[in-house]
Scaffold this active site. Structure first.
Site, PDB file in Angstrom:
ATOM      1  CG  ASN B 397      -2.095   0.926   1.074  1.00 13.61           C
ATOM      2  OD1 ASN B 397      -2.019   1.880   0.324  1.00 13.61           O
ATOM      3  ND2 ASN B 397      -3.165   0.672   1.788  1.00 13.61           N
ATOM      4  CG  ASP B 398       1.492   3.084   3.674  1.00 14.19           C
ATOM      5  OD1 ASP B 398       0.442   3.598   3.246  1.00 14.19           O
ATOM      6  OD2 ASP B 398       1.632   2.654   4.821  1.00 14.19           O
TER       7      ASP B 398
END
Lengths: 97, 477
Positions: B397-398
């Site tokens: 994600n990040d």
């Protein structure tokens, strides 16, 4: 006093050595390196060992020494084995055998 | 010098040499495994050194032998069993657990000497020893409780209580530190009551410092605690007058500090912000990275994904934490095998902090037999994304959030990320629209070339495999 002055030199030089030893670590190895260094920190088992040997018949010292030795060896044996398990997976890449 | 003394010194010197070479070798891929074994040999030598010295010195009584065997057999067996059984995905908490036990060992040695050594003449208890005992207890207790909390948090047994996010925690921690200092001085002037105060306050300090720290920062904390356990070992070396212990402890302490720094750099976080900042994003309004904020999300089925993959020439896989949690690395390997069988070029883009700790993803993929040459680091793969047909983001994600490059107000800004948005098509496999570790909305999901494939990584990959088979891929092309 001579032990202290020697010990302080050893501490200083050991720290500098530690700082020098790890330069550029590829991210791939962060986990195994941490785990390996972790196992080495279990070197405190030597202190536990010394404690037991010098304890004589002092039961509390013997018990605490043995427990301490147990904790340290858990760290050492577990740490080295788990690091080896991780690193074994990397080496499997290169042509087998 | 007697013969046994010379023998002991030679063994000790050899052990230090091997330990240093071991740490050195562990930082290079090619030599790492041998280096680890060398360090293990060094530790065995060191034990021999102590035994040899004691045999020539005072001799080891039968009682002592019994206790030595008793303690070491139990510890070693439990350690070996844990190391063999623990799944690769649980590596961060395992390292934390081992580390905590190392700290506990130093703590116990110092406590034993402080409490009971006055009854035997063989261990000295002067000012140097008292100060060393204080340091050993302080650092050992912090290492132990801190590591146990870190392990519990990584296992998901513990979450951060809300009050721990408030600023009051700094005051509490400072108070505990002051209390520990007072106790420390009490011990060094020969007091006994200080000892228990020191044990309690430093144990609580370890908890207070570690508890507010979020999952993504936890590996850095474990690395730092590992460094502390080296310091604790060195302090124990002063207590029992062992030069070998001092030098080994100092090496681990300093090396751990460097590793911590290297890890921080990889995550673009300063050590100060890891220790005192709490979890990023949690205390800001951006913490609500939920579905409501997203617009223009394109979701697609596994079939569409399979069709696009079939037509691709170059595919890049971005594995992340979600993949690790779902234990889907083996299924992933099967999917990539069938793609490769169809002549598709598959590589893996590895972000430095992919997985649950830096370097963890490499270990997991290695477990699934992914060839080492296919794993590409961020700097190598980033220029290749514009020439990539399909990117498959699996539970990351990040590390793929374009905000890190485009949005100076984002907490992620400045963090090095994978430029997956440059590829022609991006598939993001994710269970839902919930935010990642940082709790920050991911702009990637709203881009026109991004499609979301919702579902558990393992399930989606399994379905993908079936779809690809139906398309005739992998059966041999």
């Amino acid at each position: 006093m001579s032990f202290l002055s020697e010990a302080l030199w050893v501490l200083l030089l050991g720290s500098l050595l530690g700082l020098e030893l790890i330069g550029k670590v590829p991210p791939t190895l962060h986990t195994p390196l941490m785990s390996g260094a972790n196992a080495i920190s279990g070197i405190t088992m030597l202190a536990a060992l010394t404690l037991i040997i010098k304890a004589g018949n002092n039961i509390p010292l013997l018990v605490m020494g043995a427990v301490s030795l147990g904790f340290a060896l858990f760290n050492v044996v577990g740490g080295f084995l788990v690091t080896d398990r991780m690193l074994a997976m990397f080496s499997r890449k290169s042509p087998r055998k | 010098m007697t013969f046994t003394e010379i023998l002991k010194y030679s063994i000790d010197l050899l052990a230090v040499l091997f330990l240093a070479l071991g740490i050195k070798g562990l930082s290079k891929v090619r030599s790492a495994r041998e280096a680890n074994r060398l360090a293990a040999v060094a530790m065995t030598l060191a034990v021999f050194g102590v035994l040899v010295n004691s045999l020539g010195d005072i001799g080891i009584s039968l009682t002592a032998w019994l206790w030595i065997v008793f303690g070491s057999v139990i510890g070693a067996c439990l350690g070996a069993i844990t190391a063999k059984r623990v799944p690769m995905t649980a590596m961060p908490e395992t390292v934390a657990l081992f580390n905590g036990c190392g700290g506990m060992s130093s703590l116990l040695v110092a406590l034993a000497v402080a409490l009971f050594s006055n009854t035997t003449a063989q261990l000295e208890n002067g000012l140097v020893e008292k100060i060393s005992i204080g340091i050993s207890v302080f650092v050992g207790a912090i290492t132990f409780t801190g590591s146990i909390i870190a392990m519990a948090k990584l296992q998901g047994w513990l979450s951060t209580p809300p009050w721990m996010q408030s600023k009051i925690r700094h005051i509490v921690n400072i108070a505990l530190f002051v209390l520990a200092l007072i106790a420390f001085f009490e011990i060094s002037i020969g007091g006994d009551r200080g000892l228990f105060l020191l044990v309690i306050s430093s144990s609580l300090l370890g908890i207070g410092v570690t508890l507010p720290i979020g999952g993504a920062d936890m590996p850095v904390v474990i690395s730092l605690l590992n460094s502390y356990s080296g310091v604790a070992a060195a302090a124990a070396g002063f207590v029992v007058r062992s030069q070998l212990l001092i030098v080994a402890g100092a090496m681990v302490g300093a090396a751990g500090l460097i590793l911590t720094q290297v890890m921080c750099n990889g995550m673009n976080r300063s050590l100060i912000s890891v220790l005192f900042g709490g979890a990023i994003g949690v205390d800001t309004s951006s913490g609500e990275g939920t579905a409501g904020e997203y617009t223009n999300i394109t979701s697609c089925s596994v079939e569409e994904c399979a069709l696009t993959l079939e037509a691709a020439e170059r595919v890049v896989i971005v594995p992340g934490y979600g993949l690790a949690v779902a234990q889907a690395q083996h299924t992933l390997r099967e999917v990539t095998r069938s793609l490769e069988a169809n002549g598709i070029n598959v590589t893996y883009a590895i972000h430095p902090v992919a997985g649950r700790m830096p370097g963890h993803m490499n270990v997991l993929l290695a477990e699934a037999d992914v060839p080492y040459e296919q794993l590409k680091e961020m700097d190598v793969i980033n220029p290749e994304f514009p020439a990539t047909d399909v990117v498959l983001v699996l539970g990351a994600n990040d590390v793929v959030n374009p905000q890190a490059k485009n949005n100076p107000s984002s907490p992620l800004y400045g963090m090095p990320v994978l430029d997956v948005q440059d590829a022609r098509t991006v598939f993001v496999v994710k269970r839902g629209m919930s935010a990642g570790y940082s709790g920050i909305k991911n702009d990637l999901f709203e881009l026109t070339n991004t499609s979301m494939v919702f579902g558990d990584a393992k399930k989606v990959l399994g379905d993908l495999l079936v779809e690809l088979k139906e398309l005739g891929i992998g059966s041999k092309g």
